[in-house]
Design a protein around this motif. Structure first.
Motif, mmCIF file in Angstrom:
data_model
loop_
_atom_site.group_PDB
_atom_site.id
_atom_site.type_symbol
_atom_site.label_atom_id
_atom_site.label_comp_id
_atom_site.label_asym_id
_atom_site.label_seq_id
_atom_site.Cartn_x
_atom_site.Cartn_y
_atom_site.Cartn_z
ATOM 1 N N GLU A 52 40.752 44.577 28.704
ATOM 2 C CA GLU A 52 41.922 45.440 28.510
ATOM 3 C C GLU A 52 42.993 45.022 29.515
ATOM 4 N N ILE A 53 44.239 44.935 29.075
ATOM 5 C CA ILE A 53 45.358 44.661 29.964
ATOM 6 C C ILE A 53 45.844 45.994 30.521
ATOM 7 N N VAL A 54 45.883 46.108 31.847
ATOM 8 C CA VAL A 54 46.212 47.360 32.525
ATOM 9 C C VAL A 54 47.443 47.136 33.403
ATOM 10 N N THR A 55 48.366 48.104 33.399
ATOM 11 C CA THR A 55 49.572 47.999 34.231
ATOM 12 C C THR A 55 49.722 49.198 35.171
ATOM 13 N N ASP A 56 48.647 49.865 35.477
ATOM 14 C CA ASP A 56 48.654 51.040 36.345
ATOM 15 C C ASP A 56 48.999 50.638 37.780
ATOM 16 N N GLN A 57 50.137 51.107 38.291
ATOM 17 C CA GLN A 57 50.590 50.714 39.626
ATOM 18 C C GLN A 57 49.622 51.157 40.713
ATOM 19 N N ALA A 58 48.990 52.296 40.572
ATOM 20 C CA ALA A 58 48.034 52.758 41.578
ATOM 21 C C ALA A 58 46.858 51.781 41.690
ATOM 22 N N LYS A 59 46.383 51.263 40.565
ATOM 23 C CA LYS A 59 45.273 50.304 40.587
ATOM 24 C C LYS A 59 45.752 48.965 41.149
ATOM 25 N N ILE A 60 46.984 48.558 40.815
ATOM 26 C CA ILE A 60 47.552 47.333 41.386
ATOM 27 C C ILE A 60 47.614 47.467 42.903
#
Length: 127
Positions: A52-60
């Protein structure tokens, strides 16, 4: 690519540019095959999964480390950052039981004697 994290659920996390060929491939087909090798002749891990492509800033922010600036000049706020989350569906491993030296000796003895002296261990990982 390097694994940045293996989370508590067993998912593997990578960082990738959102306009990369890899992200394009995953958008077309999320089925993934990863292969890891610990040493030159031993320690193999074969992983099939769904990415899955994820763009969650908290996870980044959680996964960011300064070395990643080599690829993301804008730092952890670089607009090209995306994460790849691989959820394993099948994991298989194989390795030597007693290390490479013993495995090599057993292989040499097998050639000389004509008898198989297997020193491997393998199986599916359950998760």
């Amino acid at each position: 690519m390097s694994v940045l994290q293996v989370d508590d659920a067993g998912n593997l996390w990578f960082m990738s540019q959102n306009d990369s060929n890899k992200n394009g491939e995953i958008a077309q087909d999320p089925f993934t095959h990863l292969f890891f090798q610990e040493h030159k002749n031993s320690g193999f891990l074969n992983i099939y999964g769904i990415t899955e492509i994820v763009t969650d800033q908290a996870k980044i922010d959680e996964l960011w480390n300064p070395l990643l600036k080599v690829w993301f000049q804008g730092g952890k706020d670089d607009p090209k950052i995306s994460l790849l989350k691989v959820e394993p569906t099948n994991v298989y491993y194989w390795d030597t039981k007693h290390g490479e030296a013993v495995a090599f000796i057993k292989m040499a003895a097998s050639i000389i004697t004509g008898k198989t002296m297997d020193d491997s261990v393998e199986g599916n990982l359950e998760f």
